[in-house]
Scaffold this motif. Sequence first.
Motif, PDB file in Angstrom:
ATOM      1  N   ARG A  35       0.817  -1.221   0.000  1.00 51.31           N
ATOM      2  CA  ARG A  35       0.000   0.000   0.000  1.00 51.31           C
ATOM      3  C   ARG A  35       0.849   1.270   0.000  1.00 51.31           C
ATOM      4  N   CYS A  87      -3.405   4.987   8.300  1.00 56.04           N
ATOM      5  CA  CYS A  87      -4.314   4.953   7.153  1.00 56.04           C
ATOM      6  C   CYS A  87      -4.701   6.365   6.725  1.00 56.04           C
ATOM      7  N   VAL A 145      -5.353   5.520   2.940  1.00 57.42           N
ATOM      8  CA  VAL A 145      -5.783   4.125   2.798  1.00 57.42           C
ATOM      9  C   VAL A 145      -7.090   3.945   3.565  1.00 57.42           C
ATOM     10  N   PRO A 146      -8.107   3.343   2.945  1.00 48.07           N
ATOM     11  CA  PRO A 146      -9.370   3.106   3.661  1.00 48.07           C
ATOM     12  C   PRO A 146      -9.155   2.208   4.891  1.00 48.07           C
ATOM     13  N   ASP A 188     -11.200   0.577   7.092  1.00 48.82           N
ATOM     14  CA  ASP A 188     -11.900  -0.712   7.212  1.00 48.82           C
ATOM     15  C   ASP A 188     -11.309  -1.761   6.279  1.00 48.82           C
ATOM     16  N   GLU A 189     -10.982  -1.347   5.077  1.00 53.09           N
ATOM     17  CA  GLU A 189     -10.393  -2.266   4.094  1.00 53.09           C
ATOM     18  C   GLU A 189      -9.031  -2.779   4.572  1.00 53.09           C
ATOM     19  N   PHE A 190      -8.213  -1.861   5.091  1.00 54.97           N
ATOM     20  CA  PHE A 190      -6.896  -2.249   5.568  1.00 54.97           C
ATOM     21  C   PHE A 190      -6.993  -3.182   6.775  1.00 54.97           C
ATOM     22  N   ARG A 236      -9.394  -5.261   7.441  1.00 54.34           N
ATOM     23  CA  ARG A 236      -9.793  -6.581   6.933  1.00 54.34           C
ATOM     24  C   ARG A 236      -8.582  -7.334   6.386  1.00 54.34           C
ATOM     25  N   GLU A 237      -7.734  -6.650   5.618  1.00 53.47           N
ATOM     26  CA  GLU A 237      -6.540  -7.285   5.058  1.00 53.47           C
ATOM     27  C   GLU A 237      -5.592  -7.761   6.161  1.00 53.47           C
TER      28      GLU A 237
END
Length: 73
Positions: free
Chosen positions: A32, A51, A56-57, A59-61, A63-64
């Motif tokens: 990222r 983030c 960087v989003p 919630d998305e990060f 989850r990853e």
Amino acid sequence: MSTVLTAPITAETILDDLMSTYKVTIPLFIRRKMMCIGCPVVRLHDVREACREHGVPLDEFLREVNAAIAQRA
């Protein structure tokens, strides 16, 4: 001093604790273009701040990160 972490990782997790405990997450930062590795403020910044700083989003990060940790287990 690092804290022993257990998943799930949250927005408030300190980056140094995260990367020290779960080295499997380091490539996620690199992919990222979040060059937090070796940064002098890594001991102070949490996931939310990183983030936000890098666009960087959150919630998305998260989850990853949690998926990478779960796959390692």
